[in-house]
Design a protein around this motif. Structure first.
Motif, PDB file in Angstrom:
ATOM      1  N   ALA A  60      -5.118  -0.088  -6.184  1.00 59.72           N
ATOM      2  CA  ALA A  60      -6.262   0.797  -6.406  1.00 59.72           C
ATOM      3  C   ALA A  60      -5.866   2.134  -7.005  1.00 59.72           C
ATOM      4  N   ILE A  61      -4.706   2.661  -6.612  1.00 63.26           N
ATOM      5  CA  ILE A  61      -4.310   3.985  -7.089  1.00 63.26           C
ATOM      6  C   ILE A  61      -2.813   4.053  -7.320  1.00 63.26           C
ATOM      7  N   ASP A  62      -2.406   5.026  -8.153  1.00 61.01           N
ATOM      8  CA  ASP A  62      -1.023   5.454  -8.225  1.00 61.01           C
ATOM      9  C   ASP A  62      -0.970   6.878  -7.682  1.00 61.01           C
ATOM     10  N   HIS A  67       0.833  -1.190   0.000  1.00 63.06           N
ATOM     11  CA  HIS A  67       0.000   0.000   0.000  1.00 63.06           C
ATOM     12  C   HIS A  67       0.874   1.247   0.000  1.00 63.06           C
ATOM     13  N   ILE A  68       0.298   2.336  -0.485  1.00 60.76           N
ATOM     14  CA  ILE A  68       0.953   3.632  -0.443  1.00 60.76           C
ATOM     15  C   ILE A  68       0.103   4.530   0.450  1.00 60.76           C
ATOM     16  N   GLY A  69       0.586   5.732   0.731  1.00 55.88           N
ATOM     17  CA  GLY A  69      -0.214   6.602   1.576  1.00 55.88           C
ATOM     18  C   GLY A  69       0.501   7.888   1.898  1.00 55.88           C
ATOM     19  N   LEU A 121      -3.612  12.930   9.728  1.00 58.04           N
ATOM     20  CA  LEU A 121      -4.435  11.920   9.069  1.00 58.04           C
ATOM     21  C   LEU A 121      -3.500  11.028   8.278  1.00 58.04           C
ATOM     22  N   VAL A 122      -3.348   9.798   8.731  1.00 58.97           N
ATOM     23  CA  VAL A 122      -2.516   8.821   8.030  1.00 58.97           C
ATOM     24  C   VAL A 122      -3.423   8.023   7.101  1.00 58.97           C
ATOM     25  N   SER A 123      -3.170   8.110   5.807  1.00 63.43           N
ATOM     26  CA  SER A 123      -3.979   7.380   4.834  1.00 63.43           C
ATOM     27  C   SER A 123      -3.192   6.204   4.295  1.00 63.43           C
ATOM     28  N   LYS A 124      -3.855   5.072   4.198  1.00 62.47           N
ATOM     29  CA  LYS A 124      -3.276   3.861   3.593  1.00 62.47           C
ATOM     30  C   LYS A 124      -4.214   3.407   2.484  1.00 62.47           C
ATOM     31  N   ILE A 125      -3.681   3.315   1.276  1.00 63.70           N
ATOM     32  CA  ILE A 125      -4.479   2.883   0.125  1.00 63.70           C
ATOM     33  C   ILE A 125      -3.647   1.901  -0.681  1.00 63.70           C
ATOM     34  N   LEU A 177      -9.868  -1.335  -0.127  1.00 63.66           N
ATOM     35  CA  LEU A 177      -8.449  -1.295   0.209  1.00 63.66           C
ATOM     36  C   LEU A 177      -7.966   0.098   0.598  1.00 63.66           C
ATOM     37  N   TRP A 178      -8.536   0.637   1.688  1.00 57.90           N
ATOM     38  CA  TRP A 178      -8.067   1.902   2.228  1.00 57.90           C
ATOM     39  C   TRP A 178      -8.368   1.986   3.707  1.00 57.90           C
ATOM     40  N   GLU A 179      -7.562   2.793   4.414  1.00 59.15           N
ATOM     41  CA  GLU A 179      -7.765   3.066   5.833  1.00 59.15           C
ATOM     42  C   GLU A 179      -7.341   4.508   6.104  1.00 59.15           C
TER      43      GLU A 179
END
Length: 512
Positions: free
Chosen positions: A148-150, A22-24, A140-144, A118-120
């Motif tokens: 799903a995305i670049d 995952h990226i974020g 805000l820590v985002s995990k995706i 697939l995100w948090e």
């Protein structure tokens, strides 16, 4: 129901307990700008809930084909639960930068549930002691998931939850959500059979697009317009082995105006060239301190977006890549910038000759079952130790807005990114630009970089050296000097201007 591309599916296959894919980002907000001067977690929850219709990624989940015989599909999750995806924690006092980095590292190291969207989002309060930021900020820590995305399609999610003013835009009431039933095995296998029939056509089209590109590249290489030296493998370093399940995160921030000032000193240089030079200098300082600096230059892989104008909102990944040597063998900062500028120009020419979109299309040619098996075997048998690395690290640029943006009324004051590492490539540098700042943050394996603050300090040192460095004047070549002398008008020498002495006369002799 929409099928993942081969490139998107590869991130699903690469996802293991030691390599979550995952990226974020870590976005830090000042709540004093919000109505009332504060933001409660329930305000954030409601804000996100009101924006779910603005991005397809929020409520879509994966359906995998049995035995991974074909790439997975996206479907709308019938049992979507927002409370699972939005969470809330707080740092203990004093709430400083080091504590935040450790918490982000732990959150990033934990893989995602591939059976849910697939995100948090994790809200972190208690950021009361971070230098340069207002007291009382929250993150805000985002995990995706990377499937799903670049970096570019992630802008859609950023836009969905942010506003251009501190007063949140009134969102329409949420529509009813039904989702869709997962397809049965028979439907999935029928689709797999149809795709297998189409595969030879895809292969032929990709090869047909490649042949002219290879011819162009060969012609440019023979003509000296492109060098193929950068295509060789990278030197092995402590960053290029199997990775552990543990992660580290850190970063530093620079003034964008100073980065632009550095760029202007070298003709043809770009802001990206300067950033790659800073990363090259940071790697040089850090690896030298660890007695692991190779004589040859390290290489970084830089993703390139191949999105067309009408594909900006598309899910998934539409990226190619170029590999750039970042001059870690060069001590002088300005010489390193000049070197990197030439290397990026050459790498772009190589990628453009074949076509970045064509290179991306090759990910569609490998059968899904083989791709998944190869990914698992690569990790299980530590194959990364058996070959020279193609590159040493990743450097990805995520352009951000030049104007302030707000989340639930709180102003975004800083943003940094993180991304996946995997066997053979243990560091990713993420470049985020926002307003007047540019941030370089990084993710690495804790076993490889046990002292992340030292690498962050090395990046800062590399920037300061580059900013203070002077451009050395280039000595004129002998040929240019000779041509200059030949073109200059002839001038008499000082000796030529002295008066010539008169010749002695013959004295006639007397007779007699």
């Amino acid at each position: 129901m929409e099928q993942l591309s081969g490139q998107d599916a590869s991130f699903v296959y690469l996802d293991t307990p030691t390599t979550p894919m995952h990226i974020g980002s870590v976005a830090i907000y000042d709540p004093s700008t919000a109505p009332g001067g504060f933001v409660r977690f329930k305000d954030i929850f409601r804000h996100i809930e009101s924006r779910l219709d603005r991005s397809r990624s929020f409520r879509q989940k994966l359906v995998r084909v049995p035995y991974d015989l074909d790439h997975p599909y996206w479907i709308d999750d019938k049992n979507f639960d927002l409370e699972y995806h939005v969470r809330h924690i707080a740092l203990p006092k004093p709430g400083d930068w080091r504590q935040l980095c450790i918490q982000v590292s732990r959150l990033h190291a934990r893989g995602m549930d591939l059976t849910k969207p697939l995100w948090e989002f994790i809200v972190i309060e208690g950021l009361d002691n971070i230098e340069g930021l207002p007291k009382g900020c929250f993150a805000l820590v985002s995990k995706i998931h990377h499937a799903a995305i670049d970096g570019m399609s992630g802008v859609e999610i950023t836009s969905a939850i942010h506003d251009l003013t501190a007063t949140p835009e009134e969102a329409p009431s949420a529509k009813g959500w039904d989702g869709e039933n997962p397809p049965n095995m028979g439907e999935l296998m029928l689709r797999t059979w149809v795709n297998s029939i189409r595969q030879p056509v895809r292969f032929a089209k990709t090869i047909a697009a490649t042949v002219p590109g290879v011819a162009r590249l060969a012609k440019q290489a023979v003509g000296g317009d492109v060098s193929l030296d950068g295509a060789r493998s990278a030197p092995r370093t402590l960053l290029n082995g199997p990775v552990s399940p543990h992660r580290v995160f850190d970063g530093t921030v620079f003034e964008l105006a100073k980065v632009r000032a550095i760029k202007d000193r070298i003709e043809g240089a770009t802001v990206n060239d300067v950033v790659l030079t800073i990363i090259g200098g940071g790697l040089r300082h850090y690896l030298k301190s660890r007695d692991d600096l190779p004589e040859a230059s390290l290489s970084v892989m830089a993703p390139i977006s191949v999105r067309a104008e009408g594909e900006k909102g598309a899910m998934g990944n539409l990226v190619s890549a170029m590999v750039v040597r970042v001059g870690t063998q060069i001590a002088d900062p300005m010489e390193r910038l000049e070197y990197v500028t030439g290397e990026t120009r050459n790498s772009k020419a190589m990628t453009n000759a074949i076509g970045a979109r064509t290179l991306t299309d090759y990910s569609e040619l490998m059968p899904a079952a083989l791709a998944g098996l190869a990914a698992r075997l690569y990790t299980r048998f530590h194959i990364a130790n058996m070959h020279a690395p193609a590159f040493n690290a990743v450097a990805t640029n995520v352009p951000g807005p030049r104007v302030p943006i707000y989340f639930s009324g709180a102003k975004l004051v800083r943003q940094m990114g993180f991304g996946p590492v995997f066997d053979g490539m243990g560091m990713i540098n993420v470049i985020y630009s926002y307003e007047n700042e540019i941030a370089i943050s990084f993710t690495s394996d804790r076993a490889m970089i046990p002292d992340p603050a030292n690498y962050a300090a090395a990046l800062k040192t590399a920037f300061e050296e580059l900013y203070e460095a002077k451009v050395k004047p280039k000595p004129a070549s002998k040929a240019k000097a000779a041509a200059k002398d030949k073109a200059a008008p002839m001038k008499a020498s000082p000796k030529a201007k002295t008066k010539a002495k008169p010749k002695a006369r013959a004295v006639p002799r007397k007779r007699g």
